[in-house]
Design a protein around this motif. Structure first.
Motif, PDB file in Angstrom:
ATOM      1  N   ALA A 233      18.223  27.246  53.469  1.00 19.51           N
ATOM      2  CA  ALA A 233      18.146  27.897  52.440  1.00 19.51           C
ATOM      3  C   ALA A 233      19.268  29.060  52.456  1.00 19.51           C
ATOM      4  CB  ALA A 233      17.017  28.466  51.677  1.00 19.51           C
ATOM      5  N   ASN A 234      19.341  29.798  53.395  1.00 16.79           N
ATOM      6  CA  ASN A 234      19.898  30.915  53.662  1.00 16.79           C
ATOM      7  C   ASN A 234      21.818  30.451  53.729  1.00 16.79           C
ATOM      8  OD1 ASN A 234      20.940  33.571  54.400  1.00 16.79           O
ATOM      9  ND2 ASN A 234      20.812  33.177  56.610  1.00 16.79           N
ATOM     10  N   THR A 235      21.649  29.135  54.616  1.00 15.96           N
ATOM     11  CA  THR A 235      23.206  28.794  54.624  1.00 15.96           C
ATOM     12  C   THR A 235      23.766  28.211  53.105  1.00 15.96           C
ATOM     13  OG1 THR A 235      22.928  28.027  56.614  1.00 15.96           O
ATOM     14  CG2 THR A 235      24.740  27.127  55.362  1.00 15.96           C
ATOM     15  N   THR A 236      22.842  27.800  52.376  1.00 16.33           N
ATOM     16  CA  THR A 236      23.050  27.311  50.898  1.00 16.33           C
ATOM     17  C   THR A 236      23.488  28.324  50.091  1.00 16.33           C
ATOM     18  OG1 THR A 236      21.505  25.382  51.254  1.00 16.33           O
ATOM     19  CG2 THR A 236      22.461  25.997  49.093  1.00 16.33           C
ATOM     20  N   TRP A 237      22.689  29.453  50.124  1.00 17.75           N
ATOM     21  CA  TRP A 237      23.116  30.727  49.104  1.00 17.75           C
ATOM     22  C   TRP A 237      24.334  31.369  49.585  1.00 17.75           C
ATOM     23  CZ3 TRP A 237      23.369  32.377  44.918  1.00 17.75           C
ATOM     24  CH2 TRP A 237      23.494  33.301  44.663  1.00 17.75           C
ATOM     25  N   GLN A 238      24.450  31.364  51.098  1.00 23.30           N
ATOM     26  CA  GLN A 238      25.788  32.195  51.594  1.00 23.30           C
ATOM     27  C   GLN A 238      27.007  31.445  51.151  1.00 23.30           C
ATOM     28  OE1 GLN A 238      25.811  34.635  53.538  1.00 23.30           O
ATOM     29  NE2 GLN A 238      27.570  34.975  54.498  1.00 23.30           N
ATOM     30  N   ILE A 239      27.088  29.945  51.009  1.00 24.15           N
ATOM     31  CA  ILE A 239      27.988  29.193  50.419  1.00 24.15           C
ATOM     32  C   ILE A 239      28.175  29.526  49.143  1.00 24.15           C
ATOM     33  CG2 ILE A 239      28.777  26.774  49.940  1.00 24.15           C
ATOM     34  CD1 ILE A 239      27.463  25.961  52.527  1.00 24.15           C
ATOM     35  N   LEU A 240      27.062  29.403  48.099  1.00 26.35           N
ATOM     36  CA  LEU A 240      27.401  29.645  46.851  1.00 26.35           C
ATOM     37  C   LEU A 240      27.577  30.987  46.416  1.00 26.35           C
ATOM     38  CD1 LEU A 240      23.974  27.627  45.474  1.00 26.35           C
ATOM     39  CD2 LEU A 240      26.414  26.791  45.465  1.00 26.35           C
TER      40      LEU A 240
ATOM     41  N   ASP B 186      33.491  19.037  48.134  1.00 26.08           N
ATOM     42  CA  ASP B 186      32.227  18.125  48.134  1.00 26.08           C
ATOM     43  C   ASP B 186      31.206  18.271  49.179  1.00 26.08           C
ATOM     44  OD1 ASP B 186      33.141  16.871  45.523  1.00 26.08           O
ATOM     45  OD2 ASP B 186      34.313  15.321  46.762  1.00 26.08           O
ATOM     46  N   ASP B 187      31.817  18.703  50.358  1.00 23.71           N
ATOM     47  CA  ASP B 187      30.811  18.687  51.719  1.00 23.71           C
ATOM     48  C   ASP B 187      30.118  19.981  51.459  1.00 23.71           C
ATOM     49  OD1 ASP B 187      31.598  16.166  52.611  1.00 23.71           O
ATOM     50  OD2 ASP B 187      33.124  16.743  53.678  1.00 23.71           O
ATOM     51  N   CYS B 188      30.801  21.090  51.100  1.00 24.45           N
ATOM     52  CA  CYS B 188      30.293  22.475  50.976  1.00 24.45           C
ATOM     53  C   CYS B 188      29.500  22.631  49.863  1.00 24.45           C
ATOM     54  CB  CYS B 188      31.266  23.475  51.490  1.00 24.45           C
ATOM     55  SG  CYS B 188      31.866  23.044  53.089  1.00 24.45           S
ATOM     56  N   TYR B 189      30.542  23.291  48.811  1.00 25.24           N
ATOM     57  CA  TYR B 189      29.983  23.654  47.521  1.00 25.24           C
ATOM     58  C   TYR B 189      29.162  22.518  46.494  1.00 25.24           C
ATOM     59  CZ  TYR B 189      29.866  26.001  43.022  1.00 25.24           C
ATOM     60  OH  TYR B 189      29.184  26.714  42.209  1.00 25.24           O
ATOM     61  N   GLY B 190      29.526  21.386  46.670  1.00 26.57           N
ATOM     62  CA  GLY B 190      28.959  20.271  45.822  1.00 26.57           C
ATOM     63  C   GLY B 190      27.726  19.960  46.478  1.00 26.57           C
ATOM     64  N   LYS B 191      27.703  19.991  47.770  1.00 28.75           N
ATOM     65  CA  LYS B 191      26.302  19.507  48.595  1.00 28.75           C
ATOM     66  C   LYS B 191      25.049  20.829  48.463  1.00 28.75           C
ATOM     67  CE  LYS B 191      26.464  17.076  52.067  1.00 28.75           C
ATOM     68  NZ  LYS B 191      26.942  16.571  53.451  1.00 28.75           N
ATOM     69  N   ALA B 192      25.828  22.142  48.445  1.00 30.01           N
ATOM     70  CA  ALA B 192      24.973  23.187  48.304  1.00 30.01           C
ATOM     71  C   ALA B 192      24.149  23.167  46.988  1.00 30.01           C
ATOM     72  CB  ALA B 192      25.809  24.435  48.527  1.00 30.01           C
ATOM     73  N   LEU B 193      24.824  23.029  45.864  1.00 29.78           N
ATOM     74  CA  LEU B 193      24.092  22.831  44.718  1.00 29.78           C
ATOM     75  C   LEU B 193      23.126  21.615  44.696  1.00 29.78           C
ATOM     76  CD1 LEU B 193      27.117  22.610  42.262  1.00 29.78           C
ATOM     77  CD2 LEU B 193      25.836  24.525  42.548  1.00 29.78           C
ATOM     78  N   LYS B 194      23.188  20.424  45.171  1.00 32.14           N
ATOM     79  CA  LYS B 194      22.097  19.461  45.605  1.00 32.14           C
ATOM     80  C   LYS B 194      21.103  20.252  46.387  1.00 32.14           C
ATOM     81  CE  LYS B 194      25.369  15.732  45.004  1.00 32.14           C
ATOM     82  NZ  LYS B 194      26.257  14.634  45.774  1.00 32.14           N
TER      83      LYS B 194
ATOM     84  N   VAL C  73      15.985  32.856  49.943  1.00 31.87           N
ATOM     85  CA  VAL C  73      15.277  31.851  49.187  1.00 31.87           C
ATOM     86  C   VAL C  73      15.267  32.230  47.771  1.00 31.87           C
ATOM     87  CG1 VAL C  73      13.283  30.579  48.717  1.00 31.87           C
ATOM     88  CG2 VAL C  73      13.885  30.648  50.710  1.00 31.87           C
ATOM     89  N   ALA C  74      14.650  33.556  47.287  1.00 30.51           N
ATOM     90  CA  ALA C  74      14.525  34.036  46.165  1.00 30.51           C
ATOM     91  C   ALA C  74      15.645  34.122  45.333  1.00 30.51           C
ATOM     92  CB  ALA C  74      13.826  35.602  46.238  1.00 30.51           C
ATOM     93  N   ASN C  75      16.936  34.501  46.073  1.00 31.30           N
ATOM     94  CA  ASN C  75      18.024  34.238  45.225  1.00 31.30           C
ATOM     95  C   ASN C  75      18.594  33.052  44.928  1.00 31.30           C
ATOM     96  OD1 ASN C  75      18.400  37.056  47.374  1.00 31.30           O
ATOM     97  ND2 ASN C  75      19.081  37.462  45.062  1.00 31.30           N
ATOM     98  N   LEU C  76      18.270  32.239  45.767  1.00 30.15           N
ATOM     99  CA  LEU C  76      19.099  30.821  45.607  1.00 30.15           C
ATOM    100  C   LEU C  76      18.152  30.126  44.523  1.00 30.15           C
ATOM    101  CD1 LEU C  76      20.568  28.447  46.790  1.00 30.15           C
ATOM    102  CD2 LEU C  76      18.545  28.021  48.107  1.00 30.15           C
ATOM    103  N   ILE C  77      16.852  30.008  44.269  1.00 29.39           N
ATOM    104  CA  ILE C  77      16.246  29.468  43.353  1.00 29.39           C
ATOM    105  C   ILE C  77      15.528  30.272  42.271  1.00 29.39           C
ATOM    106  CG2 ILE C  77      15.899  27.466  44.927  1.00 29.39           C
ATOM    107  CD1 ILE C  77      12.699  28.532  45.038  1.00 29.39           C
ATOM    108  N   GLY C  78      15.894  31.493  42.224  1.00 30.77           N
ATOM    109  CA  GLY C  78      15.660  32.321  40.973  1.00 30.77           C
ATOM    110  C   GLY C  78      14.132  32.792  41.086  1.00 30.77           C
ATOM    111  N   ILE C  79      13.439  32.838  42.046  1.00 33.07           N
ATOM    112  CA  ILE C  79      12.013  33.307  41.911  1.00 33.07           C
ATOM    113  C   ILE C  79      11.717  34.754  42.206  1.00 33.07           C
ATOM    114  CG2 ILE C  79      11.099  31.095  42.761  1.00 33.07           C
ATOM    115  CD1 ILE C  79      10.897  32.241  45.487  1.00 33.07           C
ATOM    116  N   PRO C  80      10.769  35.242  41.799  1.00 36.14           N
ATOM    117  CA  PRO C  80      10.431  36.951  41.829  1.00 36.14           C
ATOM    118  C   PRO C  80      10.253  37.163  43.382  1.00 36.14           C
ATOM    119  CG  PRO C  80       8.561  35.811  41.040  1.00 36.14           C
ATOM    120  CD  PRO C  80       9.697  34.613  41.049  1.00 36.14           C
ATOM    121  N   ALA C  81      10.492  38.213  43.864  1.00 37.24           N
ATOM    122  CA  ALA C  81      10.441  38.571  45.225  1.00 37.24           C
ATOM    123  C   ALA C  81      10.198  40.180  45.297  1.00 37.24           C
ATOM    124  CB  ALA C  81      11.391  38.305  46.097  1.00 37.24           C
ATOM    125  N   LEU C  82       8.895  40.723  45.756  1.00 32.68           N
ATOM    126  CA  LEU C  82       8.551  42.354  45.633  1.00 32.68           C
ATOM    127  C   LEU C  82       8.538  42.705  47.240  1.00 32.68           C
ATOM    128  CD1 LEU C  82       7.383  44.481  44.113  1.00 32.68           C
ATOM    129  CD2 LEU C  82       4.834  43.362  44.445  1.00 32.68           C
TER     130      LEU C  82
END
Length: 394
Positions: free
Chosen positions: A231-238, A298-306, A356-365
């Motif tokens: 999740a961390n790597t994915t958000w870093q890419i996006l 495709d290998d980075c940005y496209g895969k990160a979206l998936k 995780v919270a930034n990547l999928i938009g959930i609340p974090a307190l």
């Protein structure tokens, strides 16, 4: 350490970080690139606060475009020694009732944890992003600092709700936030992988917080969540891809600082951006350019979206069994000043707790130096869990 970039009122009750527009007040996003920029309008959240009778105390320092740990690399405020977030410190000192901050890579959450105050990054789309200096539009969210959960609930009740000026805003006209609901029987999961990445003091803080929750009738269990690294790597890419795209407008021609010396249009672009951005922003731009390039898209940005969808599905499984997850907000209880050339790696390593919270938009307190995350629209659950611990001993 200076906390304000611009102080507007000594009697102000709410501070606003330098990523958020306030009409007539310099908004530099911590960057030389935007030095002297004074917006002609305020962010929607600021406007709603002012209409409700709150006074803006001033603008607070942030790291350039909010890309660092807690705000240490602002062009306008060099920090030395122990690092602190400006908005979080104002709240901790009691100088303001609350503050607004933009959470893109967890910097406000880390700052809140280090200063001993609360910060809520709400569900994506519940608070208007109109009037913030956007970098990573799919995951950044305007949130609230306050002394306690009740303070956050108060401010969130004012600023949350549909805004037609923001295309990412959800259609709900308003939201209700409760920090006093019963938490008896709620279930909270401690994430083993994140607990192990924190130092001894931070782990002890998380375990002590869990005991406070148990004292209030909350069931707390430890679980394994093997997606936090990806999740961390994915958000870093996006995040880097979106930031690269968004800051491309600052070129010395359309917007932003213009170099004084150049021989042609190419040199104007190059010199303006070289002089206007700091090392960390340049590193983010280069990384983002790479993942968006033809050979890597495709290998980075496209895969990160998936992968974002995979992470969302995995977290949905967790929230089907638990009302919240409990994690550290950062690996340690204090950061010391360091060389900016190490920032890209340091921020990436610390973002594992917040991504995780930034990547999928959930609340974090963040409350009591630790972090609670929940499913979308579960802010009242998180606030009530935090509130129950804050009221112990009253």
């Amino acid at each position: 350490m200076s906390l304000y970039t611009t102080q507007l009122s000594e009697q102000g009750t709410v501070a606003v970080d330098d990523m958020i527009l306030v009409k007539g007040a310099q908004t530099g996003a911590g960057s030389h690139m935007l030095e002297g920029f004074k917006p002609l309008f305020s962010a929607e959240a600021v406007t709603r606060l002012e209409k409700s009778g709150y006074t803006i105390s001033g603008k607070t320092h942030v790291g350039e475009f909010g890309l660092d740990l807690v705000g240490e690399f602002s062009y306008y405020n060099k920090q030395e020694g122990t690092l602190k977030g400006a908005a979080a410190e104002l709240v901790a000192q009691g100088a303001v009732e609350a503050a607004l901050g933009v959470d893109m890579i967890g910097a406000p959450r880390r700052a809140a944890a280090l200063s001993g105050v609360d910060f809520l990054k709400p569900t994506y789309g519940t608070v208007s992003r109109y009037g913030i200096i956007s970098c990573a539009a799919s995951g950044e969210q305007l949130g609230v600092y306050a002394k306690n959960a009740e303070g956050i609930a108060e401010i969130m009740g004012v600023i949350a709700g549909y805004d037609e000026k923001d295309g990412t805003c959800l259609k709900e006209e308003s939201y209700t936030y409760d920090a006093k609901a019963s938490v008896t029987g709620k279930k909270v999961a401690i994430v083993k992988e994140l607990l192990e990445k924190a130092d001894d003091v931070t782990r002890a803080n998380v375990n002590a917080y869990a005991e406070k929750l148990r004292a209030n009738g909350v069931v707390v269990e430890e679980i394994s969540l093997d997606i936090v690294d990806v999740a961390n790597t994915t958000w870093q890419i996006l995040m880097t891809a979106e930031t690269c795209n968004n800051v491309s407008r600052y070129d010395g021609v359309k917007f932003g600082y213009r170099a004084k010396e150049y021989k042609n249009i190419d040199e104007l672009y190059v010199n303006s951006r070289t002089e206007g951005f700091n090392f960390l922003t340049k590193a983010v731009i280069l990384y983002g350019s790479d993942v968006l390039s033809k050979n890597r898209y495709d290998d980075c940005y496209g895969k990160a979206l998936k992968v974002r969808r995979v992470v969302a599905d995995r977290m949905a499984e967790v929230f089907a069994r638990y009302d919240a997850v409990l994690t550290p907000a950062c690996a340690k209880t204090a950061y010391e000043a360091y060389d900016m050339k190490d920032a890209f790696v340091k921020v990436f390593e610390e973002s594992i707790f917040t991504a995780v919270a930034n990547l999928i938009g959930i609340p974090a307190l963040v409350s009591g130096g630790v972090q609670l995350m929940g499913k979308q629209f579960s802010e009242s659950v998180l606030l009530s869990l935090a509130g129950s611990t804050e009221r112990i001993g009253e």
